[in-house]
Enzyme design. Structure first.
Site, PDB file in Angstrom:
ATOM      1  N   SER A 124       0.819  -1.220   0.000  1.00 24.05           N
ATOM      2  CA  SER A 124       0.000   0.000   0.000  1.00 24.05           C
ATOM      3  C   SER A 124       0.849   1.264   0.000  1.00 24.05           C
ATOM      4  O   SER A 124       1.922   1.320   0.621  1.00 24.05           O
ATOM      5  CB  SER A 124      -0.872  -0.007   1.262  1.00 24.05           C
ATOM      6  OG  SER A 124      -1.395   1.265   1.514  1.00 24.05           O
ATOM      7  N   GLU A 126       0.205   3.633   1.756  1.00 23.19           N
ATOM      8  CA  GLU A 126       0.288   4.077   3.157  1.00 23.19           C
ATOM      9  C   GLU A 126       1.690   3.849   3.723  1.00 23.19           C
ATOM     10  O   GLU A 126       2.064   4.457   4.725  1.00 23.19           O
ATOM     11  CB  GLU A 126      -0.729   3.330   4.018  1.00 23.19           C
ATOM     12  CG  GLU A 126      -2.110   3.952   4.033  1.00 23.19           C
ATOM     13  CD  GLU A 126      -2.168   5.262   4.801  1.00 23.19           C
ATOM     14  OE1 GLU A 126      -1.773   5.291   5.973  1.00 23.19           O
ATOM     15  OE2 GLU A 126      -2.606   6.277   4.220  1.00 23.19           O
ATOM     16  N   TYR A 148      -1.566   0.506  10.633  1.00 22.92           N
ATOM     17  CA  TYR A 148      -1.840  -0.125   9.333  1.00 22.92           C
ATOM     18  C   TYR A 148      -0.627   0.003   8.410  1.00 22.92           C
ATOM     19  O   TYR A 148      -0.157  -0.975   7.823  1.00 22.92           O
ATOM     20  CB  TYR A 148      -3.075   0.515   8.681  1.00 22.92           C
ATOM     21  CG  TYR A 148      -3.300   0.066   7.255  1.00 22.92           C
ATOM     22  CD1 TYR A 148      -3.985  -1.105   6.971  1.00 22.92           C
ATOM     23  CD2 TYR A 148      -2.803   0.814   6.178  1.00 22.92           C
ATOM     24  CE1 TYR A 148      -4.183  -1.521   5.651  1.00 22.92           C
ATOM     25  CE2 TYR A 148      -2.990   0.407   4.865  1.00 22.92           C
ATOM     26  CZ  TYR A 148      -3.687  -0.752   4.608  1.00 22.92           C
ATOM     27  OH  TYR A 148      -3.864  -1.167   3.305  1.00 22.92           O
ATOM     28  N   ALA A 279      -2.240  10.560  13.564  1.00 23.38           N
ATOM     29  CA  ALA A 279      -1.159  11.008  12.665  1.00 23.38           C
ATOM     30  C   ALA A 279      -1.702  10.860  11.252  1.00 23.38           C
ATOM     31  O   ALA A 279      -2.286   9.828  10.918  1.00 23.38           O
ATOM     32  CB  ALA A 279       0.099  10.166  12.854  1.00 23.38           C
TER      33      ALA A 279
HETATM   34  P1  NAP Z   1     -11.537  -4.663   1.740  1.00 28.29           P
HETATM   35  O1  NAP Z   1     -12.656  -4.309   0.824  1.00 28.29           O
HETATM   36  O2  NAP Z   1     -11.546  -4.130   3.131  1.00 28.29           O
HETATM   37  O3  NAP Z   1     -11.445  -6.266   1.809  1.00 28.29           O
HETATM   38  C1  NAP Z   1     -10.630  -6.919   2.744  1.00 28.29           C
HETATM   39  C2  NAP Z   1     -10.824  -8.420   2.634  1.00 28.29           C
HETATM   40  O4  NAP Z   1      -9.961  -9.078   3.579  1.00 28.29           O
HETATM   41  C3  NAP Z   1     -12.241  -8.905   2.934  1.00 28.29           C
HETATM   42  O5  NAP Z   1     -12.580  -9.914   2.021  1.00 28.29           O
HETATM   43  C4  NAP Z   1     -12.087  -9.466   4.338  1.00 28.29           C
HETATM   44  O6  NAP Z   1     -13.031 -10.476   4.646  1.00 28.29           O
HETATM   45  C5  NAP Z   1     -10.712 -10.091   4.243  1.00 28.29           C
HETATM   46  N1  NAP Z   1     -10.098 -10.418   5.544  1.00 28.29           N
HETATM   47  C6  NAP Z   1      -9.829  -9.558   6.538  1.00 28.29           C
HETATM   48  N2  NAP Z   1      -9.238 -10.211   7.555  1.00 28.29           N
HETATM   49  C7  NAP Z   1      -9.119 -11.520   7.189  1.00 28.29           C
HETATM   50  C8  NAP Z   1      -8.605 -12.713   7.795  1.00 28.29           C
HETATM   51  N3  NAP Z   1      -8.061 -12.691   9.013  1.00 28.29           N
HETATM   52  N4  NAP Z   1      -8.642 -13.887   7.135  1.00 28.29           N
HETATM   53  C9  NAP Z   1      -9.190 -13.937   5.900  1.00 28.29           C
HETATM   54  N5  NAP Z   1      -9.711 -12.840   5.261  1.00 28.29           N
HETATM   55  C10 NAP Z   1      -9.679 -11.654   5.900  1.00 28.29           C
HETATM   56  O7  NAP Z   1     -10.137  -4.243   1.085  1.00 28.29           O
HETATM   57  P2  NAP Z   1      -9.777  -3.872  -0.444  1.00 28.29           P
HETATM   58  O8  NAP Z   1      -9.990  -2.414  -0.642  1.00 28.29           O
HETATM   59  O9  NAP Z   1     -10.395  -4.845  -1.362  1.00 28.29           O
HETATM   60  O10 NAP Z   1      -8.184  -4.058  -0.419  1.00 28.29           O
HETATM   61  C11 NAP Z   1      -7.599  -5.327  -0.744  1.00 28.29           C
HETATM   62  C12 NAP Z   1      -6.170  -5.351  -0.222  1.00 28.29           C
HETATM   63  O11 NAP Z   1      -5.422  -4.306  -0.814  1.00 28.29           O
HETATM   64  C13 NAP Z   1      -6.027  -5.148   1.288  1.00 28.29           C
HETATM   65  O12 NAP Z   1      -4.921  -5.928   1.711  1.00 28.29           O
HETATM   66  C14 NAP Z   1      -5.711  -3.668   1.419  1.00 28.29           C
HETATM   67  O13 NAP Z   1      -5.007  -3.429   2.629  1.00 28.29           O
HETATM   68  C15 NAP Z   1      -4.850  -3.464   0.183  1.00 28.29           C
HETATM   69  N6  NAP Z   1      -4.840  -2.125  -0.388  1.00 28.29           N
HETATM   70  C16 NAP Z   1      -6.013  -1.509  -0.709  1.00 28.29           C
HETATM   71  C17 NAP Z   1      -5.994  -0.259  -1.300  1.00 28.29           C
HETATM   72  C18 NAP Z   1      -7.256   0.451  -1.686  1.00 28.29           C
HETATM   73  O14 NAP Z   1      -7.196   1.661  -1.947  1.00 28.29           O
HETATM   74  N7  NAP Z   1      -8.389  -0.240  -1.796  1.00 28.29           N
HETATM   75  C19 NAP Z   1      -4.752   0.366  -1.582  1.00 28.29           C
HETATM   76  C20 NAP Z   1      -3.581  -0.316  -1.243  1.00 28.29           C
HETATM   77  C21 NAP Z   1      -3.627  -1.567  -0.665  1.00 28.29           C
HETATM   78  P3  NAP Z   1     -14.459 -10.148   5.321  1.00 28.29           P
HETATM   79  O15 NAP Z   1     -15.365  -9.812   4.173  1.00 28.29           O
HETATM   80  O16 NAP Z   1     -14.779 -11.403   5.994  1.00 28.29           O
HETATM   81  O17 NAP Z   1     -14.254  -8.979   6.243  1.00 28.29           O
HETATM   82  O1  G4F Z   2     -10.595   6.830   2.390  1.00 29.49           O
HETATM   83  P1  G4F Z   2      -9.624   6.770   3.502  1.00 29.49           P
HETATM   84  O2  G4F Z   2     -10.100   6.216   4.792  1.00 29.49           O
HETATM   85  O3  G4F Z   2      -8.371   5.979   2.933  1.00 29.49           O
HETATM   86  P2  G4F Z   2      -6.829   5.907   3.388  1.00 29.49           P
HETATM   87  O4  G4F Z   2      -6.650   6.179   4.822  1.00 29.49           O
HETATM   88  O5  G4F Z   2      -6.036   6.743   2.431  1.00 29.49           O
HETATM   89  O6  G4F Z   2      -6.504   4.358   3.164  1.00 29.49           O
HETATM   90  C1  G4F Z   2      -6.933   3.666   1.992  1.00 29.49           C
HETATM   91  O7  G4F Z   2      -5.932   3.751   1.012  1.00 29.49           O
HETATM   92  C2  G4F Z   2      -4.697   3.095   1.357  1.00 29.49           C
HETATM   93  C3  G4F Z   2      -3.732   3.304   0.198  1.00 29.49           C
HETATM   94  O8  G4F Z   2      -3.044   4.503   0.373  1.00 29.49           O
HETATM   95  C4  G4F Z   2      -4.986   1.631   1.602  1.00 29.49           C
HETATM   96  F1  G4F Z   2      -3.829   0.981   1.871  1.00 29.49           F
HETATM   97  C5  G4F Z   2      -5.969   1.478   2.746  1.00 29.49           C
HETATM   98  O9  G4F Z   2      -6.279   0.094   2.926  1.00 29.49           O
HETATM   99  C6  G4F Z   2      -7.242   2.224   2.377  1.00 29.49           C
HETATM  100  O10 G4F Z   2      -7.838   1.568   1.281  1.00 29.49           O
HETATM  101  O11 G4F Z   2      -9.058   8.250   3.806  1.00 29.49           O
HETATM  102  C7  G4F Z   2      -8.518   9.070   2.773  1.00 29.49           C
HETATM  103  C8  G4F Z   2      -8.257  10.475   3.322  1.00 29.49           C
HETATM  104  C9  G4F Z   2      -7.463  10.490   4.648  1.00 29.49           C
HETATM  105  O12 G4F Z   2      -6.506  11.519   4.597  1.00 29.49           O
HETATM  106  C10 G4F Z   2      -8.512  10.821   5.694  1.00 29.49           C
HETATM  107  O13 G4F Z   2      -8.007  11.488   6.851  1.00 29.49           O
HETATM  108  O14 G4F Z   2      -9.520  11.092   3.631  1.00 29.49           O
HETATM  109  C11 G4F Z   2      -9.422  11.743   4.888  1.00 29.49           C
HETATM  110  N1  G4F Z   2     -10.749  11.894   5.483  1.00 29.49           N
HETATM  111  C12 G4F Z   2     -11.324  13.079   5.824  1.00 29.49           C
HETATM  112  N2  G4F Z   2     -12.500  12.880   6.386  1.00 29.49           N
HETATM  113  C13 G4F Z   2     -11.575  10.905   5.852  1.00 29.49           C
HETATM  114  C14 G4F Z   2     -12.680  11.518   6.418  1.00 29.49           C
HETATM  115  N3  G4F Z   2     -11.459   9.567   5.740  1.00 29.49           N
HETATM  116  C15 G4F Z   2     -12.496   8.810   6.203  1.00 29.49           C
HETATM  117  N4  G4F Z   2     -12.421   7.461   6.086  1.00 29.49           N
HETATM  118  N5  G4F Z   2     -13.601   9.382   6.791  1.00 29.49           N
HETATM  119  C16 G4F Z   2     -13.734  10.722   6.926  1.00 29.49           C
HETATM  120  O15 G4F Z   2     -14.744  11.216   7.466  1.00 29.49           O
END
Ligand code: NAP
Ligand code: G4F
Length: 331
Positions: A124, A126, A148, A279
């Site tokens: 990620s 992050e 995270y 943070a």
């Molecule tokens: P998501 O919608 O939150 O899906 C997470 C998945 O992980 C769900 O299917 C969840 O199952 C499963 N899971 C959580 N804990 C588990 C465990 N202990 N054993 C087995 N399964 C488990 O996340 P996403 O947005 O699709 O992201 C996919 C991956 O990419 C994650 O690793 C995330 O950290 C990473 N990532 C995401 C982004 C982004 O912007 N979306 C960016 C960078 C990296 P349940 O349905 O049972 O909860």
């Molecule tokens: O949508 P967010 O919660 O995503 P964040 O923290 O960037 O993380 C996501 O992207 C990561 C990749 O860079 C993944 F690894 C991670 O699993 C996840 O998918 O927040 C985005 C931004 C942050 O700066 C947050 O502080 O939006 C700002 N924000 C402002 N108000 C808010 C809010 N975020 C959330 N969730 N809720 C608010 O009310």
């Protein structure tokens, strides 16, 4: 013979898009689900009859070894994680167990059962956190700002370490934020587009956010799973940044989303200090030159296209079942 892929996290946003992509390429798709008292399959409804689901958990080493041994996949996509950044301050230990040691367990299962299995690890942006360089590349040093981010940095390095120690084909996709109508409601894009739909349809009259000034490099999830697949089709394992290269503020997001529904956001959006993080990651912007040149990858949906797609999908969903909105969104 068709290739077989295991997807952990298949019930999540990315898992559902990746399952569709792999099915379209003729794969035999095995999805990993963790035990739940009620099914959580709303994102994979349209592929349920074409995939197989198997129970396993990243917390349980034996369940992973048994899964990999019995399925003998060609590829394993490890997408499962606790993915919501604020929750990682509430549950730092569990976040580490899932996101960091969970990846070690997956790597161990592959190493012990069949080191020829190719692994994609979901890293990620992050990890870049308090960024040391703009834009961020594969070589930018990490400075994670949340439990995270720290857990993902461990997962990234353990993947690299197993590749170098045991000659595994294990890659790390350093993906920047990617969104879609299937995004969880707690993430800011979906929180905004869902609120826009409710306000437009007279079901809500306000939206609280933490701040409007942070910037993210937001792309479309369906584009990003294509990059995951491409990373596992290369002659050599390597790590790649996947990003659009364009950063927008939360304020931009709010303006485009409310504007698309013909609403003035200033009338509805308020700030709630309880939503501010201990943070913050202020600004992310990725340089995906390597993915574009070596994988031939490029995004197809820009920021405005993404936000308007999500608003339209939420308007349709809320209008179709206004009283079921909360329940359907979390099923
Ligand atoms: P998501 O919608 O939150 O899906 C997470 C998945 O992980 C769900 O299917 C969840 O199952 C499963 N899971 C959580 N804990 C588990 C465990 N202990 N054993 C087995 N399964 C488990 O996340 P996403 O947005 O699709 O992201 C996919 C991956 O990419 C994650 O690793 C995330 O950290 C990473 N990532 C995401 C982004 C982004 O912007 N979306 C960016 C960078 C990296 P349940 O349905 O049972 O909860
Ligand atoms: O949508 P967010 O919660 O995503 P964040 O923290 O960037 O993380 C996501 O992207 C990561 C990749 O860079 C993944 F690894 C991670 O699993 C996840 O998918 O927040 C985005 C931004 C942050 O700066 C947050 O502080 O939006 C700002 N924000 C402002 N108000 C808010 C809010 N975020 C959330 N969730 N809720 C608010 O009310």
């Amino acid at each position: 013979m068709s290739k077989r892929a295991i997807i952990t996290g298949i019930t999540g946003q990315d898992g559902s898009y990746l399952a569709e992509l792999l099915l379209s390429k003729g794969y035999d798709v095995v999805g990993v689900v963790r035990r739940s008292s009620s099914p959580n399959y709303w994102r994979i409804q349209n592929v349920l009859d074409r995939i197989r689901l198997r129970p396993a958990d990243l917390l349980d080493q034996l369940s992973l070894i048994r899964l990999v041994d019995e399925e003998q996949p060609d590829e394993l996509y490890n997408l499962a994680a606790m993915s919501f950044v604020p929750a990682s301050w509430d549950q730092p230990m569990l976040t580490g167990e899932f996101n960091a040691q969970g990846v070690t367990r997956v790597l161990e299962a592959i190493r012990q059962v069949n080191p020829k299995i190719r692994l994609y690890q979901a890293s990620s942006s992050e990890m870049f956190g308090k960024v040391r360089e703009v834009p961020q590349t594969e070589l930018t040093p990490f400075y994670p700002r949340s439990p995270y981010g720290v857990s993902k940095a461990f997962a990234h390095y353990i993947t690299v370490n197993y590749r170098e120690s045991y000659d595994l084909y294990a890659v790390s996709g350093m993906l920047f934020n990617h969104e879609s109508p299937r995004r969880g409601l707690e993430f800011v894009t979906r929180k905004v587009t869902d609120a826009v739909a409710r306000i437009k349809l007279g079901l809500a009259d306000a939206l609280s956010l933490g701040n409007l000034d942070t910037h993210r490099d937001w792309g479309y999830a369906a584009d990003y799973v294509r990059a995951m697949w491409l990373m596992l089709q290369q002659p050599h394992a390597d790590d790649f940044v996947v990003a659009t290269g364009i950063s927008h503020s939360v304020r931009d997001l709010v303006e485009v989303a409310f504007g698309h529904a013909g609403l003035d956001w200033r009338k509805y959006v308020g700030l709630d200090p309880r939503l501010i993080r201990p943070a913050e990651v202020e600004q992310l912007i990725g340089d995906s030159t390597k993915a574009r040149s070596q994988l031939g990858w490029a995004p197809t949906v820009d920021f405005t296209g993404l936000v308007t797609m999500m608003v339209d999908a939420d308007l349709e969903r809320v209008a179709a079942a206004p009283r079921l909105v909360d329940r359907l969104s979390t099923l």
